[in-house]
Design a protein around this motif. Structure first.
Motif: not given
Length: 533
Positions: A54-69, A403-406, A429-434
């Motif tokens: 299973v690919c496991y990236s447990p980023v909580p709601i309102n957090e991002s891989m693009l910011f800490g941690p 926040s980052y799609v094709a 039209v709402t994307c990219a959505n940060w």
């Protein structure tokens, strides 16, 4: 290191015997828990290991891989996340997870020990970002990245929880810029544009020797593969844990493996991310054909596969663009757990069918001899025993991915300067959505998806429900139960504590053991060093 600490506690003769015995363990996979790759198989304690991952990236709601941690939720202070998830993943029948965020300066001992406690293995990905954040022009820069990878692998050595290390993720995608940098440095003459636009990238068929792209693409991939191999060789000085790099399924990558795969002799496993729809089709046969030679015959691992759980009308009409439908409107779009469960289960069944861990895949077994006697040669076995398993994507919906799609609009719908002329084909039209607190529909068209559209924020086996700061409850989708039945044979009677907000917030247990997590995980503080508490 463990032998070094014993140097003063034992005599030189006993120490020499221990070193000799340790060398015997490394040479004989039957007595070592470090995974060993032999042909198409991954062996642990000498037994074939089929990855049900299973690919496991447990980023909580309102957090991002693009910011800490930066996606590294595997340190002590985030123990409440993986203590919520790992028991469920194990109960599902999985035996491995793949993670993407990893800070080489952080301490991950507790996480690895907890993974091991639940009988799981972990594929760790060293993030490389892109050519802007990770410069690779010049030997010094490439060596710098290789040394960083070496340090990460050396830090945890042959920890029994580690299945393998991945040097980057999809570094052959042109969006990351590594191929272009190598082309410029070595003057390969490679045209980065798609074949449909007169370039060399993503050809419909592998180029033949009369095509200028034949030599220029080899030049670029020769340099890419040498860089990967440089990093793998450096890592192998400290650990025998398998090394791979997870390639995107683009640019006829199997052709590149067939032609230039011999360069990566320090890489143990061919790894690809496959999003090919309901079935992998002829991919297994092509994978076998691309890697049947003595110099590039390795195990294959599918490091991502699956479909999202949203039916999006944006994919229906190819002429209707951009897309104005939003979550919860009357457009006919809706969450579609059923299709996700059926498609992911079928893909998982195909991976099992072509598993190299089957008894018939090992020479000398009765099953192998029986198949060869019936078919008259070894071709059926060779073309069936191809893949060592796969990782279904993904454990939980990730709201930050919009926040980052094709397919994006710049500016998007919520900005005063919005105009459809600035929208890419089939962009919402709402994307990219940060705004990572919003479950949006951002993604891109993909003909192999059930609805012809890939919604990046909706791939989860589970869907999160915000409980408090960084604390989410989870709703198990139908795909959880479908894969659980497949992977356990329907015989798993483990009781499951549903990860509701009430259950997730209680301590001890799914939190960190320091109180009630009713407002913020920071109230609890870091986890203790004991994975059982």
């Amino acid at each position: 290191r463990s032998l070094g600490r014993m140097r003063h506690a034992v005599g030189p003769s006993l120490l020499a015997a221990l070193v000799c015995l340790q060398g015997t363990w490394w040479a004989n996979a039957d007595y070592h828990d470090v995974p060993v790759v032999k042909g198409r198989q991954i062996l642990i304690y000498g037994k074939p290991f089929h990855v049900r991952g299973v690919c496991y990236s447990p980023v909580p709601i309102n957090e991002s891989m693009l910011f800490g941690p930066y996606g590294d939720y595997f340190t002590d202070e985030y123990a409440f996340l993986w203590r919520r998830d790992l028991p469920l993943i194990k109960s599902m029948g999985a035996n491995a997870i793949r993670i993407y965020g990893w800070d080489d300066d952080a301490d991950h001992d507790l996480f690895l020990n907890t993974v091991l406690k639940y009988g799981l293995r972990v594929l760790i990905t060293m993030p490389l970002g892109n050519a802007a954040t990770t410069p690779i022009r010049g030997d010094m820069n490439r060596m710098k990245v290789a040394r960083k990878f070496e340090r990460q692998v050396a830090k945890y050595g042959e920890h029994a929880a580690i299945l393998a290390w991945s040097f980057g993720n999809e570094i052959n995608m042109k969006e990351h810029g590594f191929l272009q940098e190598l082309d410029r440095e070595f003057v390969c003459g490679w045209n980065v544009h798609d074949e449909a636009n007169g370039g060399c990238f993503n050809p419909k068929n592998p180029p033949n020797s009369s095509n200028p792209c034949y030599d220029s693409s080899y030049c670029v991939y020769d340099k890419l593969f040498k860089w990967i191999n440089l990093a793998a060789r450096a890592a192998k000085r400290h650990s025998q844990v398998p090394i791979l790099t997870a390639f995107a399924d683009v640019d006829q990558v199997l052709d590149k493996i067939e032609r230039a795969g011999h360069i990566m002799d320090a890489v143990d496993i061919w790894a690809l991310q496959l999003y090919r729809g309901y079935s992998f089709g002829s991919w297994f046969k092509k994978a076998h054909n691309a890697s049947h030679s003595r110099t590039n015959h390795k195990a294959f691992l599918i490091t991502e596969y699956g479909v999202d759980a949203y039916h999006d009308v944006c994919g229906h009409d190819p002429h209707k663009t951009p897309c104005f439908n939003q979550l919860g409107d009357t457009s006919g779009s809706h969450e579609d757990e059923g299709t996700q469960a059926v498609w992911d289960r079928n893909l998982t069944l195909e991976i099992e069918w072509y598993s190299s861990a089957q008894p018939m895949c090992a020479k000398g077994t009765p099953e192998y001899e029986r198949i060869v006697n019936v078919t008259g040669d070894t071709s059926f076995v060779e073309q069936t025993c191809v893949v060592a398993g796969g990782f279904v994507y993904s454990w939980v919906d990730e709201f930050w991915k919009g926040s980052y799609v094709a397919a994006e609009c710049h500016p998007n719908f919520w900005e005063p300067a919005f105009t459809i002329d600035k929208c890419e084909y089939k962009a919402h039209v709402t994307c990219a959505n940060w705004n990572a607190s919003v479950h949006d529909l951002c993604g891109q068209p993909l003909p192999t998806s059930p609805d012809k559209y890939q919604n990046e924020e909706w791939f989860g086996i589970t869907s999160p429900v915000k409980c408090a700061d960084s604390i989410d409850g989870l709703r198990l989708r139908k795909v959880y139960w479908a894969l659980r039945e497949e992977w356990t044979g329907g015989l798993n009677n483990d009781s499951i504590t549903l990860p509701s907000c009430a259950n997730v917030a209680s301590c001890p247990g799914n939190c960190s053991g320091h109180g009630e997590c009713v407002t913020s995980h920071l109230v609890c503080g870091p986890a203790t060093s004991d994975p059982d508490t």
